[in-house]
Design a protein around this motif. Structure first.
Motif, mmCIF file in Angstrom:
data_model
loop_
_atom_site.group_PDB
_atom_site.id
_atom_site.type_symbol
_atom_site.label_atom_id
_atom_site.label_comp_id
_atom_site.label_asym_id
_atom_site.label_seq_id
_atom_site.Cartn_x
_atom_site.Cartn_y
_atom_site.Cartn_z
ATOM 1 N N SER A 187 0.855 -1.190 0.000
ATOM 2 C CA SER A 187 0.000 0.000 0.000
ATOM 3 C C SER A 187 0.887 1.234 0.000
ATOM 4 C CB SER A 187 -0.905 0.021 1.235
ATOM 5 O OG SER A 187 -0.143 0.213 2.407
ATOM 6 N N HIS A 188 0.318 2.352 -0.413
ATOM 7 C CA HIS A 188 1.088 3.590 -0.422
ATOM 8 C C HIS A 188 1.469 4.008 0.995
ATOM 9 C CE1 HIS A 188 -0.193 3.784 -4.595
ATOM 10 N NE2 HIS A 188 0.639 4.797 -4.784
ATOM 11 N N TYR A 189 0.526 3.844 1.933
ATOM 12 C CA TYR A 189 0.836 4.237 3.315
ATOM 13 C C TYR A 189 1.886 3.302 3.918
ATOM 14 C CZ TYR A 189 0.175 6.005 8.017
ATOM 15 O OH TYR A 189 0.378 6.578 9.240
ATOM 16 N N GLY A 190 1.831 2.022 3.578
ATOM 17 C CA GLY A 190 2.831 1.085 4.068
ATOM 18 C C GLY A 190 4.224 1.430 3.578
ATOM 19 N N VAL A 191 4.337 1.825 2.304
ATOM 20 C CA VAL A 191 5.628 2.248 1.755
ATOM 21 C C VAL A 191 6.077 3.544 2.421
ATOM 22 C CG1 VAL A 191 6.797 3.052 -0.330
ATOM 23 C CG2 VAL A 191 5.287 1.063 -0.438
ATOM 24 N N ALA A 192 5.132 4.466 2.629
ATOM 25 C CA ALA A 192 5.454 5.728 3.300
ATOM 26 C C ALA A 192 5.992 5.467 4.704
ATOM 27 C CB ALA A 192 4.216 6.625 3.367
ATOM 28 N N ARG A 193 5.460 4.454 5.375
ATOM 29 C CA ARG A 193 5.898 4.136 6.735
ATOM 30 C C ARG A 193 7.361 3.700 6.745
ATOM 31 N NH1 ARG A 193 1.390 1.341 8.613
ATOM 32 N NH2 ARG A 193 2.063 -0.323 7.254
ATOM 33 N N ASP A 194 7.783 2.907 5.765
ATOM 34 C CA ASP A 194 9.186 2.496 5.681
ATOM 35 C C ASP A 194 10.092 3.685 5.383
ATOM 36 O OD1 ASP A 194 9.678 -0.937 4.495
ATOM 37 O OD2 ASP A 194 8.835 -0.120 6.338
ATOM 38 N N ILE A 195 9.663 4.555 4.479
ATOM 39 C CA ILE A 195 10.453 5.746 4.158
ATOM 40 C C ILE A 195 10.593 6.619 5.395
ATOM 41 C CG2 ILE A 195 10.506 7.863 2.782
ATOM 42 C CD1 ILE A 195 8.937 6.285 0.629
ATOM 43 N N TYR A 196 9.488 6.783 6.132
ATOM 44 C CA TYR A 196 9.498 7.589 7.357
ATOM 45 C C TYR A 196 10.495 7.017 8.370
ATOM 46 C CZ TYR A 196 7.871 9.271 11.906
ATOM 47 O OH TYR A 196 7.817 9.810 13.162
ATOM 48 N N ALA A 197 10.482 5.689 8.565
ATOM 49 C CA ALA A 197 11.385 5.062 9.527
ATOM 50 C C ALA A 197 12.843 5.274 9.122
ATOM 51 C CB ALA A 197 11.081 3.567 9.634
ATOM 52 N N TYR A 198 13.129 5.147 7.822
ATOM 53 C CA TYR A 198 14.499 5.330 7.348
ATOM 54 C C TYR A 198 14.968 6.769 7.539
ATOM 55 C CZ TYR A 198 18.586 5.094 4.306
ATOM 56 O OH TYR A 198 19.860 5.157 3.813
ATOM 57 N N LEU A 199 14.129 7.719 7.122
ATOM 58 C CA LEU A 199 14.528 9.131 7.223
ATOM 59 C C LEU A 199 14.585 9.584 8.677
ATOM 60 C CD1 LEU A 199 12.507 10.659 4.242
ATOM 61 C CD2 LEU A 199 14.925 10.045 4.316
ATOM 62 N N LYS A 200 13.706 9.062 9.515
ATOM 63 C CA LYS A 200 13.711 9.403 10.940
ATOM 64 C C LYS A 200 15.003 8.941 11.591
ATOM 65 C CE LYS A 200 11.052 10.983 14.362
ATOM 66 N NZ LYS A 200 10.443 12.324 14.365
ATOM 67 N N THR A 201 15.556 7.843 11.071
ATOM 68 C CA THR A 201 16.784 7.281 11.633
ATOM 69 C C THR A 201 18.028 7.950 11.087
ATOM 70 O OG1 THR A 201 15.657 5.135 11.828
ATOM 71 C CG2 THR A 201 18.055 5.120 11.956
ATOM 72 N N HIS A 202 17.993 8.347 9.812
ATOM 73 C CA HIS A 202 19.215 8.812 9.147
ATOM 74 C C HIS A 202 19.218 10.302 8.805
ATOM 75 C CE1 HIS A 202 20.696 4.694 8.622
ATOM 76 N NE2 HIS A 202 19.447 4.361 8.313
ATOM 77 N N SER A 203 18.148 11.010 9.112
ATOM 78 C CA SER A 203 18.063 12.417 8.730
ATOM 79 C C SER A 203 17.693 13.271 9.922
ATOM 80 C CB SER A 203 17.018 12.599 7.616
ATOM 81 O OG SER A 203 16.784 13.958 7.366
ATOM 82 N N ASN A 204 18.196 14.504 9.916
ATOM 83 C CA ASN A 204 17.855 15.459 10.969
ATOM 84 C C ASN A 204 16.652 16.317 10.597
ATOM 85 O OD1 ASN A 204 20.019 14.684 12.651
ATOM 86 N ND2 ASN A 204 21.439 15.978 11.479
ATOM 87 N N GLU A 205 16.092 16.070 9.400
ATOM 88 C CA GLU A 205 14.956 16.871 8.959
ATOM 89 C C GLU A 205 13.698 16.509 9.737
ATOM 90 O OE1 GLU A 205 14.404 16.674 4.769
ATOM 91 O OE2 GLU A 205 16.533 16.834 4.317
ATOM 92 N N ASN A 206 12.773 17.446 9.777
ATOM 93 C CA ASN A 206 11.508 17.226 10.489
ATOM 94 C C ASN A 206 10.565 16.430 9.597
ATOM 95 O OD1 ASN A 206 9.460 17.367 12.371
ATOM 96 N ND2 ASN A 206 8.767 19.369 11.670
ATOM 97 N N ILE A 207 10.662 15.121 9.666
ATOM 98 C CA ILE A 207 9.861 14.230 8.830
ATOM 99 C C ILE A 207 8.587 13.848 9.570
ATOM 100 C CG2 ILE A 207 9.838 12.047 7.576
ATOM 101 C CD1 ILE A 207 11.801 14.104 6.478
ATOM 102 N N GLU A 208 7.461 13.936 8.899
ATOM 103 C CA GLU A 208 6.181 13.565 9.493
ATOM 104 C C GLU A 208 5.436 12.605 8.568
ATOM 105 O OE1 GLU A 208 5.218 17.697 11.950
ATOM 106 O OE2 GLU A 208 3.979 17.117 10.230
ATOM 107 N N ILE A 209 4.712 11.696 9.163
ATOM 108 C CA ILE A 209 3.838 10.809 8.396
ATOM 109 C C ILE A 209 2.427 10.983 8.936
ATOM 110 C CG2 ILE A 209 4.286 8.837 9.937
ATOM 111 C CD1 ILE A 209 4.001 7.022 7.453
ATOM 112 N N LYS A 210 1.460 11.055 8.043
ATOM 113 C CA LYS A 210 0.095 11.330 8.497
ATOM 114 C C LYS A 210 -0.900 10.450 7.755
ATOM 115 C CE LYS A 210 -0.424 15.219 5.281
ATOM 116 N NZ LYS A 210 -0.779 16.632 5.116
#
Length: 824
Positions: A187-210
């Motif tokens: 699903s699109h939200y499922g893919v977004a969740r993986d991207i969010y987890a990766y960026l939350k771990t490796h990026s200092n940017e303010n990443i949000e998933i909704k």
């Protein structure tokens, strides 16, 4: 449920960005997805109109005359917003001076339906120069008409790119190879969740998933009620549905068609398209029935007789197995549950009322049915691998909201949700030492926690070397500690693990809670505070439990061959043994007592409704306080033990075991055991209860002085131990204390006052305590006076008087309005 075979998952880049705030180039995003285990097969540009209308502009026909050498041709000059007019020879019969038209300029490539293309060149047609082409609908791919050129409204701007005027939809489609274990990634939200987890771990940017908002879901009326019955609960653990009346079934809006076409789906009608949209959005299949065709206004989920004939949506006639789960009405089957719709089950343009289904089906049943009848659909693909059983209501509301918005209508029934046995989230223990052993490097604990939480894996408890984790129910592939470590590794990055130069191996073990160690800690605490340990016989008098509500007589474990009438049963509580010890000490003139006792208590359960076995054994800890707090001497006046004295010891036990008192629910109790008291509850489990022992019970033991007793559920406490304490720096800013005197109704509890305080201002209010309670002279009947202390602290700055007064004024206002309090 359409019959599109799924081998790969297509993700729309524009669609994906509706759930996560990213601005990452698609090829870089594909690299991230591959690193997290969702391997990308391709990244392609998608154009709703082939070529994206590049090179096409809006023009105005300035002159139009018949060609001198061909009656069927016209010679025109066209203004396309350039310095000079373009001469164009046109063969359309409807071309005329003054028209606004679409012009393909020299160099533009046009595409036909067969996949062929040709480029517009400067040419001579029967002796006349032509520098472009005035186009019909089918020549540019926006329609099928070829009776003449397309004539646009007169107010269209000359020189405007046709792509802008027609809003030609373009997107990037990322195609993912889905492995069988990654049901959460379809699903699109499922893919977004993986991207969010990766960026939350490796990026200092303010990443949000909704997630999309469903708060506007509202039941408009209850005029179209359709009941739901599940006869086969094994095959269908949950079935949810709702009706929508007054819908208009027609072609979907362009944005919805674009979304579906970009990922390879053909639009059908607005209702069906919406169910497919939510399917590919959240990964949960839905099905829309024509509600007026549900005979008997009842949906029955069951299996039918073997060899029953059934006609499917594609007009094939099959013979059902008695193992195929069917969605039926009161007379016949309508749909193969989770696999394929029936011929007469779907929504058509004649449909005005829809019954929307969202269910959770047993993956084994779905897989066998799909293989048996050779159906591989979007729905069966997901149900076979496991969808989220606790997401049906959300998906139902989301879909219903979209149908109301796009197809109109009203929600015309309550949500029917048949869920006989709730499917709970799995709990898995993760050891940090095991993470390091399997991965080969030490990853910071905070980074591990960040990865887990970003994947929706909740942390229930945290101790020195382990986490107790709650696995979301949609993660059907995460069942063991090794699965959790794999999750950590794929988000942390396989490429970030250095190749070791040597192989290390250690023995692994799983340390449980050390009950003896904790028991000794609490025993030492109590002994250091003047308590003596008591030991009483687990055999007791059965008559103690006669007429007891809290410890019913019928739950007493009786001794078949008792030694005496005084030892004819097993104890249900430590209370009576403790009272026997107290009266014995009082008779020996030892009236000032503080006792504690560890012991097992036993319960008979003949119906086995509460416990799995007939006999249950519970470990408990009891505290008893009576008489004076301290021995009376010349510089220590007499001070009687009281309820608050016992309360402080009871809370100290919880604090020593790292329970957060602020987060424990406290409620008043009054029963035949206590004349008054409190009960502490955490996660719907009673940790302890304490209070003043009822005088009627004391009279049975000839005890004339007050006795305060605490019943501590030691077995429950051991199973509910919180995470190991985390130390943090003391705030460098000063806390502020303020008092309020409240005149309130007698039935208002301190818990209500405390809860309302934190609800008023969670940020600044850090603690609430009571330091005086008064009832009597000067206080009217039915009222009491509470003196309450509030501790305020801002972690980022010193509080000023304005901020303090603002909070205190809000408190006073809320107490007046919600608790009918008077500020004294």
């Amino acid at each position: 449920m359409n019959n599109l075979k799924i081998e790969k998952m297509k993700i729309s880049y524009k669609w994906l960005k509706e759930y996560i705030n990213i601005d990452i180039e698609p090829n870089k995003l594909a690299e991230i997805l591959t690193n997290t285990g969702l391997e990308v097969a391709s990244v392609e540009k998608y154009e709703a109109i082939k070529g994206g209308l590049a090179g096409l502009v809006i023009g105005e026909v300035k002159t139009c005359v018949k060609h001198s050498n061909a009656d069927s041709l016209s010679v025109t000059t066209v203004n396309v917003g350039k310095e000079r007019l373009l001469p164009i020879v046109c063969g359309a019969p409807n071309v005329a001076e003054g028209q606004k038209v679409v012009v393909a300029t020299v160099g533009t490539t046009l595409y036909d339906d067969d996949g062929g293309s040709f480029k517009i060149k400067k040419s001579k047609i029967r002796g006349e120069v032509s520098e472009g082409m005035i186009c019909a609908e089918d020549e540019i791919g926006i329609g099928g008409l070829h009776e003449g050129i397309m004539v646009l409204p007169a107010d269209v701007q000359i020189g405007m790119p046709a792509s802008k005027y027609f809003e030609a939809y373009e997107d990037t489609v990322i195609e993912i190879d889905i492995t069988p274990n990654r049901a959460d990634g379809v699903s699109h939200y499922g893919v977004a969740r993986d991207i969010y987890a990766y960026l939350k771990t490796h990026s200092n940017e303010n990443i949000e998933i909704k997630k999309p908002n469903i708060n506007n879901f509202n039941i408009d009326n209850k005029n179209k009620n359709i009941d739901v019955v599940i006869e086969n609960e094994e095959a269908c653990p949950r079935y949810s549905g709702v009706t929508i009346s007054g819908v208009t079934v027609k072609t979907s809006p362009k944005w919805l068609q674009n979304r579906l076409q970009a990922i390879g789906l053909s639009p059908i009608n607005n209702v069906v398209d919406i169910t497919n949209y939510v399917l590919f959005e959240m990964g949960h299949p839905l099905h829309a029935f024509d509600a007026d065709k549900i005979k008997g206004d009842k949906v029955v989920v069951k299996t039918l007789d073997n060899e029953t004939n059934f006609k499917t949506l594609d007009e094939s006639e099959i013979k059902l197995s008695d193992k195929d789960l069917m969605i039926c009405n009161t007379e016949e089957g309508m749909c193969i549950g989770g696999v394929f719709g029936g011929l007469d089950s779907g929504v058509t343009e004649a449909t005005t009322s829809v019954f929307l289904e969202c269910a959770y089906f047993n993956p084994v049943f779905i897989r066998k049915t799909a293989k048996r009848h050779a159906y591989n659909t979007d729905a069966s693909y997901r149900f076979e691998r496991g969808v989220d059983p606790n997401n049906t209501i959300w998906s139902l509301k989301r879909t219903a909201n979209l149908i109301k918005k796009i197809a109109g209508g009203e929600i015309s029934s309550d949500i029917k949700d048949v869920y006989p046995q709730k499917i709970e989230a799995d709990k898995v223990t993760l050891r940090f030492s095991q993470v390091e052993r399997l991965i080969g490097i030490k990853i910071e604990k905070e980074k591990i926690k960040t990865i887990l939480q970003s994947l929706d894996i909740g942390i229930i408890e945290e101790q020195d070397d382990k986490l107790i984790l709650k696995i979301p129910t949609y993660r059907v592939d995460v069942k063991r500690e090794a699965d959790l470590i794999e999750e950590i590794l794929r988000i942390y990055g396989y490429n970030n693990i250095p190749i070791p130069t040597q192989v290390n191996s250690t023995l692994s073990y799983s340390p449980d809670v050390d009950e003896n160690k904790l028991r000794n800690i609490i025993s030492n605490l109590l002994t250091a505070n003047g308590f003596n340990e008591a030991m009483s016989n687990s055999l007791t008098k059965a008559k103690y439990y006669k007429g007891m509500e809290l410890y019913p007589e019928n739950k007493t474990v009786r001794i078949l061959n008792p030694l005496s009438i005084d030892l004819d049963a097993m104890r249900q509580t430590l209370l009576f043994g403790g009272l026997e010890a107290i009266i014995r000490n009082i008779n020996y003139k030892n009236t000032d007592l503080k006792l504690y006792e560890y012991g097992f208590c036993y319960i008979l359960n003949e119906n086995k409704s509460e416990f799995k076995e007939k006999y249950a054994e519970k470990h408990k800890l009891a505290l008893f306080i009576t008489g004076n707090k301290n021995r009376v001497n010349w510089n220590s006046p007499e001070a009687k033990s009281d309820f608050y004295y016992l309360k402080s010891y009871s809370e100290n036990i919880l604090k020593t075991l790292n329970f957060d008192i602020k987060n424990i629910k406290v409620k008043e109790i009054e029963n035949k055991i206590f004349s008054y008291g409190l009960e502490y509850v955490s996660q719907n489990k009673t940790l302890l209860n304490f209070g003043a022992v009822n005088q009627k019970i004391l009279n049975k033991f000839d005890i004339e002085q007050e006795v305060y007793y605490a019943n501590i559920e030691w077995t429950t406490i051991l199973s509910s131990l919180p995470k190991f304490p985390q130390f943090k720096t003391i705030s460098k800013f000063q806390e502020v204390k303020r008092d309020l005197a409240l005149l309130i109704d007698e039935n208002v509890s301190f818990k209500q006052i405390k809860d309302l305080a934190f609800k008023t201002d969670k940020k600044l209010i850090k603690d609430v305590s009571i330091f005086d309670v008064y009832k009597g002279k000067g206080i009217e009947e039915g009222k009491k006076s509470y003196a309450v202390n509030f501790v305020l602290l801002d972690e980022k700055k010193n509080l000023n008087e304005k901020a303090i007064n603002k909070t205190m004024n809000k408190l006073m206002s809320n107490y007046k309005r919600q608790l009918n309090a008077q500020i004294r």
